[in-house]
Design a protein around this motif. Structure first.
Motif, PDB file in Angstrom:
ATOM      1  N   ARG A  71       0.837  -1.211   0.000  1.00  0.00           N
ATOM      2  CA  ARG A  71       0.000   0.000   0.000  1.00  0.00           C
ATOM      3  C   ARG A  71       0.873   1.264   0.000  1.00  0.00           C
ATOM      4  O   ARG A  71       0.565   2.244  -0.685  1.00  0.00           O
ATOM      5  CB  ARG A  71      -0.913  -0.022   1.215  1.00  0.00           C
ATOM      6  CG  ARG A  71      -1.945   1.090   1.233  1.00  0.00           C
ATOM      7  CD  ARG A  71      -2.947   0.872   2.350  1.00  0.00           C
ATOM      8  NE  ARG A  71      -3.973   1.894   2.372  1.00  0.00           N
ATOM      9  CZ  ARG A  71      -4.994   1.902   3.198  1.00  0.00           C
ATOM     10  NH1 ARG A  71      -5.136   0.908   4.071  1.00  0.00           N
ATOM     11  NH2 ARG A  71      -5.891   2.866   3.172  1.00  0.00           N
ATOM     12  N   THR A  72       1.966   1.234   0.770  1.00  0.00           N
ATOM     13  CA  THR A  72       2.880   2.382   0.791  1.00  0.00           C
ATOM     14  C   THR A  72       3.548   2.554  -0.563  1.00  0.00           C
ATOM     15  O   THR A  72       3.746   3.687  -1.037  1.00  0.00           O
ATOM     16  CB  THR A  72       3.942   2.193   1.889  1.00  0.00           C
ATOM     17  OG1 THR A  72       3.291   2.079   3.152  1.00  0.00           O
ATOM     18  CG2 THR A  72       4.910   3.359   1.927  1.00  0.00           C
ATOM     19  N   VAL A  73       3.896   1.440  -1.207  1.00  0.00           N
ATOM     20  CA  VAL A  73       4.476   1.515  -2.551  1.00  0.00           C
ATOM     21  C   VAL A  73       3.503   2.189  -3.508  1.00  0.00           C
ATOM     22  O   VAL A  73       3.894   3.054  -4.313  1.00  0.00           O
ATOM     23  CB  VAL A  73       4.844   0.110  -3.068  1.00  0.00           C
ATOM     24  CG1 VAL A  73       5.288   0.181  -4.537  1.00  0.00           C
ATOM     25  CG2 VAL A  73       5.950  -0.507  -2.217  1.00  0.00           C
ATOM     26  N   GLU A  74       2.227   1.807  -3.433  1.00  0.00           N
ATOM     27  CA  GLU A  74       1.231   2.404  -4.315  1.00  0.00           C
ATOM     28  C   GLU A  74       1.083   3.903  -4.062  1.00  0.00           C
ATOM     29  O   GLU A  74       0.879   4.686  -4.990  1.00  0.00           O
ATOM     30  CB  GLU A  74      -0.122   1.703  -4.135  1.00  0.00           C
ATOM     31  CG  GLU A  74      -0.165   0.288  -4.686  1.00  0.00           C
ATOM     32  CD  GLU A  74       0.172   0.225  -6.165  1.00  0.00           C
ATOM     33  OE1 GLU A  74      -0.236   1.139  -6.916  1.00  0.00           O
ATOM     34  OE2 GLU A  74       0.862  -0.727  -6.574  1.00  0.00           O
ATOM     35  N   SER A  75       1.204   4.319  -2.793  1.00  0.00           N
ATOM     36  CA  SER A  75       1.145   5.753  -2.474  1.00  0.00           C
ATOM     37  C   SER A  75       2.330   6.486  -3.099  1.00  0.00           C
ATOM     38  O   SER A  75       2.171   7.581  -3.670  1.00  0.00           O
ATOM     39  CB  SER A  75       1.140   5.952  -0.957  1.00  0.00           C
ATOM     40  OG  SER A  75      -0.025   5.408  -0.373  1.00  0.00           O
ATOM     41  N   HIS A  76       3.529   5.882  -2.985  1.00  0.00           N
ATOM     42  CA  HIS A  76       4.713   6.480  -3.612  1.00  0.00           C
ATOM     43  C   HIS A  76       4.540   6.562  -5.122  1.00  0.00           C
ATOM     44  O   HIS A  76       4.886   7.569  -5.756  1.00  0.00           O
ATOM     45  CB  HIS A  76       5.963   5.660  -3.283  1.00  0.00           C
ATOM     46  CG  HIS A  76       6.452   5.829  -1.879  1.00  0.00           C
ATOM     47  ND1 HIS A  76       6.670   7.062  -1.301  1.00  0.00           N
ATOM     48  CD2 HIS A  76       6.796   4.908  -0.937  1.00  0.00           C
ATOM     49  CE1 HIS A  76       7.108   6.896  -0.063  1.00  0.00           C
ATOM     50  NE2 HIS A  76       7.199   5.597   0.179  1.00  0.00           N
ATOM     51  N   ARG A  77       4.002   5.480  -5.703  1.00  0.00           N
ATOM     52  CA  ARG A  77       3.811   5.441  -7.152  1.00  0.00           C
ATOM     53  C   ARG A  77       2.876   6.578  -7.613  1.00  0.00           C
ATOM     54  O   ARG A  77       3.151   7.257  -8.614  1.00  0.00           O
ATOM     55  CB  ARG A  77       3.226   4.088  -7.558  1.00  0.00           C
ATOM     56  CG  ARG A  77       3.126   3.885  -9.069  1.00  0.00           C
ATOM     57  CD  ARG A  77       2.293   2.645  -9.375  1.00  0.00           C
ATOM     58  NE  ARG A  77       2.941   1.413  -9.007  1.00  0.00           N
ATOM     59  CZ  ARG A  77       3.653   0.653  -9.841  1.00  0.00           C
ATOM     60  NH1 ARG A  77       3.815   1.035 -11.100  1.00  0.00           N
ATOM     61  NH2 ARG A  77       4.178  -0.477  -9.424  1.00  0.00           N
ATOM     62  N   ALA A  78       1.799   6.794  -6.873  1.00  0.00           N
ATOM     63  CA  ALA A  78       0.851   7.849  -7.231  1.00  0.00           C
ATOM     64  C   ALA A  78       1.503   9.229  -7.163  1.00  0.00           C
ATOM     65  O   ALA A  78       1.290  10.080  -8.055  1.00  0.00           O
ATOM     66  CB  ALA A  78      -0.363   7.786  -6.299  1.00  0.00           C
ATOM     67  N   ARG A  79       2.327   9.450  -6.120  1.00  0.00           N
ATOM     68  CA  ARG A  79       2.993  10.752  -5.998  1.00  0.00           C
ATOM     69  C   ARG A  79       4.031  10.944  -7.103  1.00  0.00           C
ATOM     70  O   ARG A  79       4.212  12.070  -7.603  1.00  0.00           O
ATOM     71  CB  ARG A  79       3.643  10.880  -4.617  1.00  0.00           C
ATOM     72  CG  ARG A  79       2.637  11.128  -3.499  1.00  0.00           C
ATOM     73  CD  ARG A  79       3.321  11.600  -2.234  1.00  0.00           C
ATOM     74  NE  ARG A  79       4.144  10.564  -1.633  1.00  0.00           N
ATOM     75  CZ  ARG A  79       3.693   9.671  -0.758  1.00  0.00           C
ATOM     76  NH1 ARG A  79       2.419   9.695  -0.386  1.00  0.00           N
ATOM     77  NH2 ARG A  79       4.506   8.768  -0.240  1.00  0.00           N
TER      78      ARG A  79
END
Length: 232
Positions: free
Chosen positions: A199-207
């Motif tokens: 989930r944290t990876v996906e947040s980084h990806r979105a940013r």
């Protein structure tokens, strides 16, 4: 009657060579690596260097910190990934507690983000294990003088990393995630490599997508290639 001549002392040299700190006559080194075979190889390498003396070995963070306080070496050579603690955090702690000991990081990973973290924590050197024969003695001698030595293979990537940080306001973690995305890793694989949640990876990806204004993975790959983040 003979007069006495009073000669003025010769002026002291002020060029760069005289201002530079002198290397110790014998550079005392501690080796910290959790693999005994690797420590033996590194010890053979450094003991064969004139004016270099390996005085202790450590196999985890606790023994590393203890030995540095006990022996006060000129240089600590430490593996980037040590058991029972964080090498990066330990570098910062030792730079405060034992400022006369300079740190050289040794690793198999040429990811420039790791080099940036190590240097920011206070390391003086960053050397790749597969190039230790040629690079480690140079790094140890530079560190003993308080100078910096970065493996040339990592230095080129680090320059690209710094340009990306300045141009696009990506954080170190975001650049780390970007590089792994461009290399073809899934979110689950990136999470495992970086010890964070998917989930944290996906947040980084979105940013990353938002900051760079890029919509697809193919565009991220082209960006990473253009910035030299995937350079070997």
């Amino acid at each position: 009657m003979v007069s006495h001549l009073h000669l003025a002392p010769a002026p002291k040299k002020t060029d760069e060579s005289s201002a530079r700190p002198a290397a110790p006559s014998s550079i005392r080194v501690i080796l910290a690596d959790d693999h005994a075979r690797m420590r033996r190889s590194l010890r053979l390498l450094l003991d064969g260097e004139p004016g270099v003396d390996v005085i202790a070995e450590a196999d985890d963070i606790e023994s590393t910190v203890r030995d540095v306080h006990r022996h006060r070496p000129h240089v600590l050579v430490i593996d980037l990934r040590m058991p029972n603690g964080s090498s990066i955090e330990t570098i910062g702690k030792l730079r405060r507690q034992a400022p006369d000991t300079h740190v050289v990081v040794l690793t198999m990973d040429d990811n420039p983000v790791f080099a940036q973290h190590a240097l920011a924590a206070g390391a003086r050197g960053f050397v790749l294990k597969d190039l230790a024969d040629s690079e480690l003695p140079c790094a140890v001698r530079a560190a003993a003088l308080g100078e910096e030595y970065i493996s040339p293979r990592v230095a080129a990537r680090l320059d690209a990393l710094k340009r990306s940080l300045g141009d696009d306001q990506l954080t170190l973690r975001e650049l780390e995630v970007l590089r792994l995305i461009a290399l073809g890793h899934t979110s689950a694989e990136i999470a495992a490599k970086l010890h964070i949640s998917p989930r944290t990876v996906e947040s980084h990806r979105a940013r990353i997508h938002a900051k760079l204004g890029l919509a697809t993975r193919a565009e991220l790959v082209r960006y990473a290639l253009g910035r030299g983040l995937l350079r070997t």
